[in-house]
Design a protein around this motif. Structure first.
Motif, short mmCIF file in Angstrom:
data_model
loop_
_atom_site.label_atom_id
_atom_site.label_comp_id
_atom_site.label_asym_id
_atom_site.label_seq_id
_atom_site.Cartn_x
_atom_site.Cartn_y
_atom_site.Cartn_z
N UNK A 1 0.59 -1.29 -0.06
CA UNK A 1 0.04 -0.07 -0.10
C UNK A 1 0.97 1.16 0.17
N UNK A 2 1.77 1.25 0.77
CA UNK A 2 2.77 2.64 0.68
C UNK A 2 3.39 2.74 -0.83
N UNK A 3 3.92 1.59 -1.11
CA UNK A 3 4.33 1.97 -2.50
C UNK A 3 3.25 2.37 -3.59
N UNK A 4 2.11 1.97 -3.41
CA UNK A 4 1.08 2.23 -4.48
C UNK A 4 0.65 3.91 -4.02
N UNK A 5 0.79 4.32 -2.67
CA UNK A 5 0.30 5.78 -2.41
C UNK A 5 1.59 6.54 -2.92
N UNK A 6 2.80 6.18 -2.84
CA UNK A 6 3.86 6.78 -3.11
C UNK A 6 3.71 7.45 -4.74
N UNK A 7 3.55 6.32 -5.49
CA UNK A 7 3.33 6.41 -6.73
C UNK A 7 2.43 7.43 -7.22
N UNK A 8 1.28 7.11 -6.41
CA UNK A 8 0.03 8.05 -6.96
C UNK A 8 0.52 9.41 -6.37
N UNK A 9 1.41 9.57 -5.48
CA UNK A 9 1.85 10.94 -4.95
C UNK A 9 2.62 11.62 -5.99
N UNK A 10 3.43 10.93 -6.48
CA UNK A 10 4.53 11.24 -7.47
C UNK A 10 4.30 11.25 -9.18
N UNK A 11 3.12 10.63 -9.30
CA UNK A 11 2.70 10.35 -10.83
C UNK A 11 2.83 11.87 -11.48
N UNK A 12 3.52 12.03 -12.29
CA UNK A 12 3.52 13.42 -13.04
C UNK A 12 3.57 13.11 -14.58
N UNK A 13 3.36 14.48 -15.29
CA UNK A 13 3.52 14.15 -16.78
C UNK A 13 4.26 15.03 -17.53
N UNK A 14 4.67 16.22 -16.73
CA UNK A 14 5.53 17.27 -17.37
C UNK A 14 6.52 18.00 -16.07
#
Length: 318
Positions: A81-94
């Motif tokens: 869960x922690x890894x999922x939340x971290x990816x969600x937090x830092x998902x970026x496109x630009x």
């Protein structure tokens, strides 16, 4: 999503995580030491996120619940869960560091998701060839968060959201091209469009430009329809039909002032342009460079009788 887009998202997400950790080295997220994201792991993250739309739960944490009643084993088996939340937090496109400031002439309200818009706009056009009949209209994507160009349109199902202008295939409904509305102060300068064309005309031109000179038939509602637009499109081998506001510049006043009984039709023609007035429960006005003033018999829903309607109205409704 193609491999190029996936690689771009992964690279930008890693960059954003490193930028955050460098700017805030004492933060909780920085102390966790970000593990670089790769494409296979991002695909796992994306699959779990899509699955959340099918399996409804009250919070993200509940998907990793170990309770025998609420557990969904695929989530803890795929990633923590922690890894999922971290990816969600830092998902970026630009890259935020390259974003023009608000006062800059090239400032883009959609800068942070511009790569996604550009990618999907290109793929939509490549993936499908629309039939002869196409239409332009607006759609509303539901969104109730804070946003400067959020719209309220009571006639739409979502009512609140982000407005998108769309060019669609009339038969299948496929979206061939789209443009996100960014506010009434945003500039619109499509290639080859005359300066005198209004905002609604420029929207149509921008969406339709790749399909010009190919013999398409375009259908519009009264927000877009105008005499100058229809005449200009006709010069580029694109015929058009649409309802029109009776006070539009160039629409014949003689037709507006003609009094009709119910089911009666009046029409005027100027070269390729046909103007029609039809009296139903109220007056309906149309412009067309596709049709003649011919009428056809149509059935009335819920009744055995058949009535006559101008063929342009029948085609427009279909």
């Amino acid at each position: 999503m193609g491999d190029d887009l996936l690689g771009h998202i992964v690279a930008q997400s890693n960059l954003y995580a490193h930028q955050h950790c460098a700017a805030k080295p004492d933060s909780y997220l920085a102390r966790q030491q970000w593990t670089p994201l790769d494409v296979p792991e991002f695909l796992k993250f994306w699959a779990l996120t899509m699955l959340m739309g099918i399996i409804k739960k009250p919070s993200i944490r509940s998907y990793w619940s170990s309770s025998p009643i609420c557990s969904t084993p695929i989530y803890p088996q795929s990633m923590s869960r922690r890894r999922y939340e971290n990816i969600l937090r830092f998902m970026h496109f630009s890259d935020n560091s390259l974003c023009p400031p608000r006062e800059h002439p090239q400032f883009d309200r959609l800068y942070k998701i511009r790569p996604l818009i550009t990618h999907f706009a290109a793929r939509f056009a490549e993936a499908y060839t629309p039939g002869r009949n196409i239409c332009v209209d607006e759609s509303l994507m539901k969104y109730k968060g804070r946003l400067g160009f959020k719209q309220y349109i009571p006639s739409k199902r979502s009512r609140y959201g982000v407005k998108v202008y769309k060019l669609c295939d009339s038969e299948s409904g496929y979206t061939q091209a789209f443009r996100v509305y960014e506010g009434k102060d945003s500039s619109l300068d499509p290639p080859g469009c005359p300066e005198h064309m209004g905002t609604s005309g420029k929207i149509v031109w921008d969406l339709l430009f790749p399909l010009m000179n190919k013999g398409y038939h375009l259908y519009l509602d009264n927000f877009y329809t105008s005499v100058p637009l229809f005449k200009l499109l006709y010069c580029f081998d694109t015929a058009a039909c649409g309802t029109v506001r009776k006070n539009r510049v160039g629409f014949p006043a003689q037709l507006v002032h003609t009094r009709l009984k119910r089911r009666e039709t009046s029409a005027l023609r100027q070269e390729e342009l046909l103007a029609v007035k039809y009296r139903d429960k109220k007056d309906v006005y149309l412009l067309s460079t596709i049709h003649t003033e011919r009428s056809v018999e149509v059935s009335v829903r819920g009744r055995a009788e058949r009535i006559r309607k101008p063929v342009c109205i029948k085609d427009y409704n279909r």
